[in-house]
Write a protein that holds these residues in place. Structure first.
Motif, PDB file in Angstrom:
ATOM      1  N   ASP A 248      -7.002 -19.582 -58.657  1.00 56.24           N
ATOM      2  CA  ASP A 248      -7.755 -20.117 -57.511  1.00 56.24           C
ATOM      3  C   ASP A 248      -8.136 -21.583 -57.719  1.00 56.24           C
TER       4      ASP A 248
ATOM      5  N   THR B 152      -5.145 -23.729 -52.279  1.00 53.27           N
ATOM      6  CA  THR B 152      -5.460 -23.193 -53.598  1.00 53.27           C
ATOM      7  C   THR B 152      -4.215 -22.563 -54.211  1.00 53.27           C
TER       8      THR B 152
ATOM      9  N   ASP C  36     -11.333 -21.001 -60.434  1.00 54.25           N
ATOM     10  CA  ASP C  36     -12.170 -19.799 -60.533  1.00 54.25           C
ATOM     11  C   ASP C  36     -12.303 -19.324 -61.971  1.00 54.25           C
TER      12      ASP C  36
END
Length: 548
Positions: free
Chosen positions: A77, A116, A143
């Protein structure tokens, strides 16, 4: 007679199952095809035993098994901030002092979700701490970071190893992904009949690859051979998708050489310039497939029909791809500036198969080098002699288990008409299961044998439940009484079977190596028992114990 057949149709179904298993096990039409795929692992990993159509895996046939993760880290991500994947990879690699740009790869998942994607590093010299610091220094939010590589790199690695095994003519070899309980992916390589050292050397071995130039000359093309050879490739990246819908493979050429000698990059640059001059091409628009501007980008399918020079990718002396050249890249080569930063992209254009072709090109260019290194794992070798011993021991254990079960059943009931059908029914269940294994082309290994033994145990348990239930309350000479008691027993058996299937399902669905085979055949055995053998045993008992 017809009424008896209708009432005992379950016995007939058991006979049909046994006959079907016999046909599958011994009929030549069901003999395994060496190149066929099976459900167990994606390929046939075993060989038939010569008498039956059963196939045996490494445990019973001998061979090498290697299980290892791929070295690398993947950030998930990652916010690309509008940058294309190549720019993201380049920016992150620029923050790492001990890797090159092709050691970092970026993959855009979905532009509609804010741009992303995933960024991975496949260089074994880069630690997780260094990788995370590089991403942060490059200005990209993410992430998290996990060990391992992206699915694309994993698939490319599997395809490279499969290609090596096939090129070496090792029949029955297989390469697949397995996942451990924590969710980490591993590459499992199985090659029957081969020594472990030979397999490891095969995986590390590189093929023969080079880049030639095709130069059209008054309709008679010439080839400038080996302008880039195997050792001139410094880095080859993985296939990536471009914003325009096409795909590409980033590569770079060695830019160092002994004092006084031109570098491979300079040699390629000079060869490109000479080819361009020889073809009489001004080079402003690059090398296309045709001289007519209206036809540019439309390749004829045969590079020898091109009106402009082409780069040819030659693997093991066979041309597997040809490429044109972008105008800007060609100008930098003609002007002599490209060798200062000798990287370029081999593009595959647009189309549904663009990315797949780019992946194949990347594999060819790597010439056998894996997209990511195999990390520390486990490897084992079972000699053919040891495999034959395992076959013998498995057979002995199976026979002993049957005799042990038969002995306990006779001690429990002291009545042959109750115990003998129980043992015969349990054996037909195993026999039918062997027929399924031959039909599916699933190679038998120790885990599958363990599943068979588990099926014998659970099957006899269920048959004991049936016998106890129908005989526990005295006289059972009435068919109506027998059927009532049998239905009660069958509800208990059905609930136990459902519990077993639920418990085994995660092992069957997840790619947990040998445990999958154990779970698959335990579940198959339970289903055969509930649907065929248990009801048939009930019919046999009713015929033997009732008279009205």
């Amino acid at each position: 007679m017809i009424d008896a057949i209708k009432r005992n149709w379950r016995v007939g179904l058991l006979v049909v199952a046994v006959l079907g298993a016999t046909i599958v096990l011994f009929t030549p039409m069901f003999a395994p095809d060496p190149g066929a795929e099976g459900i167990g692992n994606g390929t046939d990993t075993g060989s038939a035993d010569g008498i039956t159509n059963l196939q045996f895996g490494l445990d019973l046939d001998g061979g090498t098994r290697i299980r290892a993760p791929l070295v690398g880290y993947t950030a998930t991500d990652v916010e690309f901030n509008g940058d294309d994947p190549a720019t993201v990879a380049s920016n992150v690699a620029g923050q790492l002092s001990n890797t090159t740009s092709t050691g970092v790869n970026a993959e855009l998942d979905d532009p509609s979700e804010g741009g992303t994607g995933a960024v991975e590093v496949t260089d074994a010299n880069v630690s997780e701490t260094e990788f995370t610091a590089a991403i942060e220094a490059a200005g990209y939010a993410y992430d998290g970071v996990r060990p391992g590589v992206t699915e694309e790199t994993l698939e490319a690695t599997i395809e490279v190893i499969e290609g090596k095994i096939n090129e070496a003519g090792l029949s029955g070899g297989s390469v697949r992904e397995i996942v451990d309980a924590s969710g980490r992916s591993f590459v499992l390589i199985e090659v029957p009949g081969e020594d472990r050292n030979d397999v490891e050397e095969l995986i590390a071995e590189r093929g023969t690859v080079r880049i030639d130039i095709f130069i059209p000359n008054d309709g008679n093309g010439t080839r400038n051979r080996a302008v880039v050879t195997q050792d001139d490739f410094e880095n080859v990246g993985t296939a990536s998708r471009s914003d325009g819908g096409g795909s590409y493979v980033p590569v770079s050429i060695v830019d160092t050489a002994p004092a006084g000698e031109p570098t491979p990059a300079q040699q390629l640059q000079q060869a490109i310039g000479q080819a361009n001059q020889q073809a009489g091409n001004p080079g402003t628009d690059g090398w296309k497939c045709a001289a007519n501007p209206a036809d540019r980008g439309k390749c004829a399918g045969d590079y020898t029909q091109s009106e402009e020079p082409r780069l040819l990718l030659v693997v093991n002396d066979r041309v597997v791809n040809d490429f044109g050249m972008d105008g800007g890249l060609l100008q930098s080569m003609v002007q002599g500036t490209w060798a200062n930063d000798p990287g370029f992209r081999l593009t595959t254009g647009a189309g549904e198969d663009s990315f797949q072709r780019a992946q194949q090109i990347s594999i060819n260019l790597r010439a056998g080098a894996l997209p990511a290194e195999l990390g520390e794992g486990s490897s084992s070798y079972i000699s053919p002699t040891q495999g034959e011993q395992f076959k013998t021991y498995s057979l002995i254990i199976g026979i002993l288990s049957v005799f042990a079960v038969a002995g306990m059943v006779f001690l429990r009931y002291r009545e042959p008409k109750v115990a003998l059908p129980m043992v015969v029914t349990a054996l037909t269940e195993v026999y039918t299961l062997l027929g399924f294994a031959a039909l599916l082309g699933y190679p038998l290994d120790l885990a599958v044998i363990a599943g068979f033994i588990a099926v014998v145990g659970t099957g006899v348990d269920d048959l004991v439940i049936i016998a106890d239930e129908v005989m526990s309350e005295g006289d059972v000479s009435s068919k109506t009484v027998f059927d009532s008691r049998f239905r009660r027993a069958f509800w208990v058996i059905g609930a136990a079977a459902a519990t077993t299937i639920i418990a085994m399902s995660p092992l069957m669905v997840l790619s947990l190596g040998d445990l999958s085979g154990f779970a698959i055949f335990t579940i198959l055995g339970v289903l055969i028992g509930v649907l065929v053998t248990r009801p048939a045993y009930g019919d046999i008992l009713r015929m033997l114990l009732t008279d009205r």
